[in-house]
Design a protein around this motif. Sequence first.
Motif, mmCIF file in Angstrom:
data_model
loop_
_atom_site.group_PDB
_atom_site.id
_atom_site.type_symbol
_atom_site.label_atom_id
_atom_site.label_comp_id
_atom_site.label_asym_id
_atom_site.label_seq_id
_atom_site.Cartn_x
_atom_site.Cartn_y
_atom_site.Cartn_z
ATOM 1 N N GLN A 127 76.412 25.163 63.201
ATOM 2 C CA GLN A 127 76.159 24.593 61.878
ATOM 3 C C GLN A 127 77.461 24.360 61.125
ATOM 4 N N TRP A 151 69.149 18.129 63.730
ATOM 5 C CA TRP A 151 67.716 18.348 63.980
ATOM 6 C C TRP A 151 67.500 19.599 64.828
ATOM 7 N N SER A 154 67.835 22.955 63.049
ATOM 8 C CA SER A 154 66.788 23.301 62.089
ATOM 9 C C SER A 154 65.778 24.272 62.686
ATOM 10 N N TYR A 155 65.796 24.437 64.012
ATOM 11 C CA TYR A 155 64.893 25.388 64.658
ATOM 12 C C TYR A 155 65.556 26.760 64.715
#
Length: 205
Positions: A127, A151, A154-155
């Motif tokens: 990140q 994307w 985000s998990y």
Amino acid sequence: MWPPGIPLLWDARFALARVWQLYQRFVQAPTLPDGFRWRSKPMPAVVRALAVDAGVLVGPQANRVVTTCPSCRAEVYLLRATRSGWGCRRCVPERLRQLEVSLGAYTMGLAVGLAGRPMVRRRNRLQHRLVLCCQSAPGLDQLVTNTSGAWLLSYSPHWRRARPGSRPGGYEPGPLMRLLGPIMVQVAIEELLHPRAFRYRFRDG
């Protein structure tokens, strides 16, 4: 489906970690009176033997986790998908950015169901690096990779915790689980974790 812009990679370290997790859950946990509690313990020899079935070689040093490149037979920890199979960085002329390699390996971990602290730490580092990359005005060729990376991150790869008030072990393993546990681990290795199975599922299948 493999995310666009993310290279298809297979990492021997992630495969070994997932074999160990599956062994803990399906073989060790049913044999414990209170179910398995996630604690750090030395890797048993049986996990190393199972890892061989997944194409992973461990040792002789404790931190040496490699596989054999199908193209040049070199012992490496990371394989890259090519049109004809797998290759290591010596066999594949196209060079990848380190961020692409890290995102590809992280995606492999998510794809095989790997969770826990190592994945959380890797996600946090990714990140930070992705934010820096986006701030440096990347070119259009990097836009798809950055979008897919955001994307993916985000998990959450955290452990799924039991609800408050539930029993410490999380579940009560029955006799069927004790019987089928080793079979489930072997099936996961043959259907997902081995490089051939992994490639077929996410590229050829």
